[in-house]
Write a protein that holds these residues in place. Structure first.
Motif, PDB file in Angstrom:
ATOM      1  N   LEU A  74       0.821  -1.203   0.000  1.00 55.70           N
ATOM      2  CA  LEU A  74       0.000   0.000   0.000  1.00 55.70           C
ATOM      3  C   LEU A  74       0.856   1.254   0.000  1.00 55.70           C
ATOM      4  O   LEU A  74       1.966   1.283   0.541  1.00 55.70           O
ATOM      5  CB  LEU A  74      -0.950   0.028   1.201  1.00 55.70           C
ATOM      6  CG  LEU A  74      -0.361   0.067   2.607  1.00 55.70           C
ATOM      7  CD1 LEU A  74      -1.274   0.834   3.541  1.00 55.70           C
ATOM      8  CD2 LEU A  74      -0.185  -1.347   3.154  1.00 55.70           C
ATOM      9  N   GLU A  75       0.318   2.247  -0.651  1.00 54.21           N
ATOM     10  CA  GLU A  75       0.919   3.579  -0.649  1.00 54.21           C
ATOM     11  C   GLU A  75      -0.231   4.573  -0.547  1.00 54.21           C
ATOM     12  O   GLU A  75      -0.926   4.840  -1.532  1.00 54.21           O
ATOM     13  CB  GLU A  75       1.740   3.830  -1.905  1.00 54.21           C
ATOM     14  CG  GLU A  75       2.486   5.165  -1.865  1.00 54.21           C
ATOM     15  CD  GLU A  75       3.424   5.341  -3.035  1.00 54.21           C
ATOM     16  OE1 GLU A  75       4.192   6.320  -3.017  1.00 54.21           O
ATOM     17  OE2 GLU A  75       3.370   4.526  -3.959  1.00 54.21           O
ATOM     18  N   VAL A  76      -0.419   5.085   0.643  1.00 57.51           N
ATOM     19  CA  VAL A  76      -1.547   5.965   0.929  1.00 57.51           C
ATOM     20  C   VAL A  76      -1.004   7.333   1.314  1.00 57.51           C
ATOM     21  O   VAL A  76      -0.146   7.431   2.202  1.00 57.51           O
ATOM     22  CB  VAL A  76      -2.415   5.402   2.081  1.00 57.51           C
ATOM     23  CG1 VAL A  76      -3.627   6.299   2.331  1.00 57.51           C
ATOM     24  CG2 VAL A  76      -2.864   3.971   1.753  1.00 57.51           C
ATOM     25  N   GLU A  80      -4.576  10.989   3.908  1.00 62.70           N
ATOM     26  CA  GLU A  80      -5.525   9.892   4.072  1.00 62.70           C
ATOM     27  C   GLU A  80      -5.055   8.928   5.164  1.00 62.70           C
ATOM     28  O   GLU A  80      -5.423   7.755   5.162  1.00 62.70           O
ATOM     29  CB  GLU A  80      -5.660   9.129   2.745  1.00 62.70           C
ATOM     30  CG  GLU A  80      -6.216   9.946   1.595  1.00 62.70           C
ATOM     31  CD  GLU A  80      -7.735   9.948   1.590  1.00 62.70           C
ATOM     32  OE1 GLU A  80      -8.340   9.884   2.691  1.00 62.70           O
ATOM     33  OE2 GLU A  80      -8.311  10.014   0.506  1.00 62.70           O
ATOM     34  N   ARG A  84      -5.531   4.858   6.060  1.00 64.84           N
ATOM     35  CA  ARG A  84      -4.358   3.981   6.052  1.00 64.84           C
ATOM     36  C   ARG A  84      -4.230   3.228   7.366  1.00 64.84           C
ATOM     37  O   ARG A  84      -4.020   2.011   7.384  1.00 64.84           O
ATOM     38  CB  ARG A  84      -3.106   4.817   5.809  1.00 64.84           C
ATOM     39  CG  ARG A  84      -1.793   4.024   5.810  1.00 64.84           C
ATOM     40  CD  ARG A  84      -0.614   4.977   5.871  1.00 64.84           C
ATOM     41  NE  ARG A  84      -0.620   5.737   7.123  1.00 64.84           N
ATOM     42  CZ  ARG A  84      -0.033   6.928   7.269  1.00 64.84           C
ATOM     43  NH1 ARG A  84       0.587   7.510   6.257  1.00 64.84           N
ATOM     44  NH2 ARG A  84      -0.070   7.546   8.445  1.00 64.84           N
ATOM     45  N   SER A 102       5.270  -0.825   4.568  1.00 64.03           N
ATOM     46  CA  SER A 102       4.051  -0.835   3.743  1.00 64.03           C
ATOM     47  C   SER A 102       3.889  -2.098   2.911  1.00 64.03           C
ATOM     48  O   SER A 102       3.140  -2.115   1.935  1.00 64.03           O
ATOM     49  CB  SER A 102       3.997   0.403   2.831  1.00 64.03           C
ATOM     50  OG  SER A 102       3.954   1.587   3.599  1.00 64.03           O
ATOM     51  N   LEU A 123      -9.868   2.770  -0.907  1.00 64.39           N
ATOM     52  CA  LEU A 123      -8.424   2.716  -1.164  1.00 64.39           C
ATOM     53  C   LEU A 123      -8.087   1.893  -2.411  1.00 64.39           C
ATOM     54  O   LEU A 123      -6.979   1.371  -2.543  1.00 64.39           O
ATOM     55  CB  LEU A 123      -7.698   2.125   0.046  1.00 64.39           C
ATOM     56  CG  LEU A 123      -7.756   2.946   1.344  1.00 64.39           C
ATOM     57  CD1 LEU A 123      -7.105   2.176   2.483  1.00 64.39           C
ATOM     58  CD2 LEU A 123      -7.074   4.298   1.162  1.00 64.39           C
ATOM     59  N   ASP A 125      -7.233   2.594  -5.364  1.00 65.05           N
ATOM     60  CA  ASP A 125      -6.067   3.033  -6.132  1.00 65.05           C
ATOM     61  C   ASP A 125      -4.775   3.040  -5.319  1.00 65.05           C
ATOM     62  O   ASP A 125      -3.720   3.449  -5.830  1.00 65.05           O
ATOM     63  CB  ASP A 125      -6.300   4.442  -6.697  1.00 65.05           C
ATOM     64  CG  ASP A 125      -7.460   4.489  -7.678  1.00 65.05           C
ATOM     65  OD1 ASP A 125      -7.680   3.475  -8.371  1.00 65.05           O
ATOM     66  OD2 ASP A 125      -8.151   5.526  -7.741  1.00 65.05           O
ATOM     67  N   ASN A 126      -4.854   2.586  -4.072  1.00 65.48           N
ATOM     68  CA  ASN A 126      -3.687   2.690  -3.186  1.00 65.48           C
ATOM     69  C   ASN A 126      -3.137   1.357  -2.697  1.00 65.48           C
ATOM     70  O   ASN A 126      -2.117   1.332  -2.011  1.00 65.48           O
ATOM     71  CB  ASN A 126      -4.047   3.547  -1.957  1.00 65.48           C
ATOM     72  CG  ASN A 126      -4.603   4.899  -2.324  1.00 65.48           C
ATOM     73  OD1 ASN A 126      -5.818   5.101  -2.307  1.00 65.48           O
ATOM     74  ND2 ASN A 126      -3.731   5.827  -2.679  1.00 65.48           N
TER      75      ASN A 126
END
Length: 244
Positions: A74-76, A80, A84, A102, A123, A125-126
């Protein structure tokens, strides 16, 4: 169950009326319970799904592992971070471990549950999910001990084992002899909360990743046996038998 019934039951377990009503309000706000009529509550599909995802973890101890892994990356963005943090907490409760920053891994397939968390938190797109084997840097029992902090999990199990043998089982023995429905039900709730807490902290790893003297399965089996014993002892014509 009615709100007043919740209060009457949980006050006898040491909770205040205000705490109980605030908890019901929070569970309703989070979508785990609904109120079809004033002061009446019932579990929702989301609530059942959450309970199922946690309560199904111990069954992993009896499954054969195919030596593949779920990998969640994940990359939030920082703005946000609440989403996360909620997502991280959710997958850690499922039994994922933090491999790298992550990057979370699990030997078991929780893709449906993870996908539901992704969608509910917005989420899509994350977060990415992969399934496969390690070509390099495979996870050994020593690595698993560190990744999942199994020393802390083991300490929790040992503490619950001592509590069970010295405090809880004698109370169960006495309550079963008395046969008083409410007393049996209160103990049933207590062991249920204890088990749920263990389910959330224990990643339920395959035998291949655990030390030979792992006590988790033994302790769980004992506590689950006590839970079944209490459920069977509650009189079938009792109001409380509906909730066992």
């Amino acid at each position: 169950m009615g709100a007043q019934q919740f209060v009457e039951i949980y006050e006898q377990r040491g909770y205040t009326s205000t705490y109980i009503r605030n908890s019901l309000s929070r569970l309703k706000k989070e979508g785990y319970i609904a109120s079809p009529a004033r002061s009446l509550y019932q579990i929702t599909d989301n609530g059942r799904s959450y309970i199922k995802s946690i309560n199904s973890k111990p069954a992993r101890y009896h499954q054969k592992w195919d030596h593949t892994w779920d990998v969640v990356m994940l990359e939030v963005p920082e703005h946000e971070r609440k989403k996360r943090d909620a997502f991280r907490a959710a997958i850690l409760q499922l039994g994922f471990g933090l491999l790298y920053n992550s990057v979370y891994i699990s030997p078991w397939n929780y893709r449906q549950e993870v996908t539901e968390y992704i969608q509910s938190l917005g989420l899509t797109d994350n977060v990415s999910i992969l399934r496969g084997e390690f070509a390099e840097g495979s996870i050994t029992p020593a690595k698993a001990w560190t990744i999942w902090q199994l020393d802390k999990v083991e300490a929790v199990y040992q503490e619950k084992w001592r509590w069970s043998q010295t405090e809880f089982v004698p109370l169960v023995d006495e309550a079963v002899r008395d046969g008083q429905a409410l007393r049996l039900f209160l103990l049933y709730l207590e062991i249920g909360e204890t088990l749920s807490g263990l389910f959330m902290v224990d990643p339920s790893l395959p035998d291949e990743l655990l030390p030979a003297d792992w006590s988790g399965k033994t302790v769980l089996a004992e506590l689950q046996a006590q839970s079944r014993r209490l459920a069977e002892a509650i009189p079938r014509d009792s109001f409380y038998a509906l909730f066992t």
